[in-house]
Design a protein around this motif. Structure first.
Motif, short mmCIF file in Angstrom:
data_model
loop_
_atom_site.label_atom_id
_atom_site.label_comp_id
_atom_site.label_asym_id
_atom_site.label_seq_id
_atom_site.Cartn_x
_atom_site.Cartn_y
_atom_site.Cartn_z
N UNK A 95 0.83 -1.21 0.00
CA UNK A 95 0.00 0.00 0.00
C UNK A 95 0.86 1.26 0.00
N UNK A 96 2.05 1.14 0.57
CA UNK A 96 2.97 2.29 0.60
C UNK A 96 4.38 1.74 0.43
N UNK A 97 5.11 2.29 -0.55
CA UNK A 97 6.49 1.84 -0.80
C UNK A 97 7.41 2.39 0.27
N UNK A 109 -2.99 14.97 2.70
CA UNK A 109 -1.81 15.68 2.25
C UNK A 109 -0.60 15.19 3.06
N UNK A 110 0.44 14.81 2.39
CA UNK A 110 1.60 14.22 3.05
C UNK A 110 2.87 14.80 2.46
N UNK A 111 3.92 14.73 3.19
CA UNK A 111 5.27 14.83 2.64
C UNK A 111 5.60 16.16 1.97
N UNK A 112 4.68 17.11 1.93
CA UNK A 112 4.91 18.30 1.11
C UNK A 112 5.43 19.47 1.93
N UNK A 113 6.45 20.15 1.43
CA UNK A 113 6.88 21.40 2.06
C UNK A 113 5.95 22.53 1.63
N UNK A 114 6.17 23.73 2.20
CA UNK A 114 5.37 24.89 1.76
C UNK A 114 5.75 25.29 0.35
N UNK A 115 7.04 25.15 0.04
CA UNK A 115 7.52 25.54 -1.30
C UNK A 115 6.90 24.62 -2.36
N UNK A 120 7.21 9.58 -2.90
CA UNK A 120 7.17 10.76 -2.04
C UNK A 120 7.33 12.04 -2.86
N UNK A 121 8.20 12.01 -3.88
CA UNK A 121 8.40 13.21 -4.70
C UNK A 121 7.11 13.55 -5.44
N UNK A 122 6.44 12.54 -5.98
CA UNK A 122 5.19 12.80 -6.71
C UNK A 122 4.14 13.37 -5.78
N UNK A 123 4.00 12.77 -4.59
CA UNK A 123 3.01 13.28 -3.64
C UNK A 123 3.31 14.74 -3.28
N UNK A 124 4.60 15.02 -3.05
CA UNK A 124 4.96 16.39 -2.67
C UNK A 124 4.70 17.36 -3.83
#
Ligand code: AMP
Ligand code: MG
Length: 337
Positions: free
Chosen positions: A199-201, A235-241, A320-324
């Motif tokens: 479900x999560x890598x 929403x996960x893993x994302x910075x403000x930028x 994680x990059x895609x989610x962010x």
């Protein structure tokens, strides 16, 4: 059911910092929530059978009530307190990958409170390998439910300083350890069905899981995705930028307002406000969330992230990059370039 946990924790608690797993466990045994290091990211723990303490986790994080927690164990005997049945696939994964960065999803034992699993009839179980985590969990004397120790929506914390940045005054104690080794959350594998589904890598890769149960597959979210792993919709893993994925360094627009993270190249990554070049994918994964926070602290507007090959740990890193990059904040919160 409450849609979002109410923010009833005033920032006013005194957050004790300690290097002693035993001292941290004393707070937990008194029904307080405690942040602790693991090999993946820092967790925010409460005793699994203590509902008021678990409620404090949701309040401190501002975590939606429909996002289930993972139960952390210090020995295999504790499995039977949590799972109604340990399926054959789970037995194989546990034998090979516990302790380590793998969570198995199993049918939940009736005693596990609904608040811990967000009302699901399954429970996620993991045994960390980090020595401090193990000592802490042993001293707790009970399985400990713990999500990542960040404010909901922020990148997971990989240092105790990141935990303090998010939760100072909102939790009783932080067990102070080093920077986490993996830097990404655990692999989550659902072992309740006919074939195991990732479900999560995470750091335990699909290839590794298949050496034990060859039929294991990556779960491809379709219409029923939300029911399967509720947390993945938040929403996960994302910075403000703003996060932009690029093929290589030359795809990034150099500016003092931009950050770059990627693999080491012969060319230097000059001309960025923040830059991080990593030796390999393992180091990239370890440093990613810290780099996100560093860029936010510096007021960077855009973070360029170099894509990597999607095999091994690269699958988790690209996830994680895609989610962010997909889950950008609302325009009101975004910083101007
Ligand atoms: P965190 O520890 O903050 O990474 O959050 C735990 C994540 O693990 C959740 O957001 C879910 O995606 C997943 N998870 C935990 N328990 C379950 C479960 N019983 N079924 C499916 N996914 C789960
Ligand atoms: Mg989390």
């Amino acid at each position: 059911m409450m849609k979002r946990s109410q923010e009833t924790v005033a920032a006013g608690l005194k957050t004790v910092l300690t290097r002693s797993p035993k001292r941290a466990a004393e707070f937990l045994r008194r029904g307080e929530v405690v942040a602790f290091p693991t090999e993946t990211v820092y967790g925010l723990g409460a005793p699994v059978f203590d509902e008021p303490a678990i409620r404090k986790i949701f309040e401190a994080k501002g975590r939606p009530a429909d996002n289930p927690l993972i139960a952390h164990i210090s020995n295999i005997r504790q499995l039977n307190l949590l799972a109604r049945r340990v399926t054959p696939a789970a037995q194989k994964f546990i034998a090979k990958f516990f302790p380590g960065p793998l969570t198995v999803i199993l049918p939940k034992a009736p005693a596990v409170p609904d608040i811990a699993t967000a009302g699901l009839d399954t429970v996620g179980i993991r045994m960390p390998s980090d020595p401090q985590a193990r000592e802490f969990l042993r001293a707790c004397g009970t399985p400990v439910v713990a999500p990542s120790a960040n404010r909901s929506g922020k990148p997971s914390p990989t240092t105790w300083e990141a935990v303090r940045e998010d939760l100072d005054g909102r939790i009783a104690c932080i067990l102070r350890g080093g920077a986490t080794e993996v830097g990404l959350e655990s692999t989550v594998v659902d072992c309740t069905g006919r074939v195991p589904l990732v479900l999560r890598a995470g750091a335990v890769t699909l290839e590794q899981l298949r050496t034990v149960v060859p039929s294991t597959r990556l779960f491809r979210p379709r219409k029923n995705a939300l029911a399967r792993s509720p947390g993945m919709k938040h929403r996960h893993y994302a910075p403000r930028a703003r996060v932009v994925i690029v093929d290589s360094l030359s795809g990034a627009v150099r500016s003092e307002n931009a950050g770059f993270i990627g693999l080491r190249t012969p060319k230097p990554a000059t001309g960025f406000g923040q830059a991080m070049l990593c030796q390999n994918v393992v180091e990239y994964a370890r440093r990613l969330f810290h780099f996100f926070r560093q860029c936010d602290a510096a007021g960077v507007a855009t973070i360029y992230c170099e894509s990597v090959a999607e095999s091994g740990l690269g699958v988790a890193l690209m996830d994680r990059l895609r989610r962010a990059s997909e889950m950008q904040p609302s325009p009101g919160r975004r910083r101007s370039a």
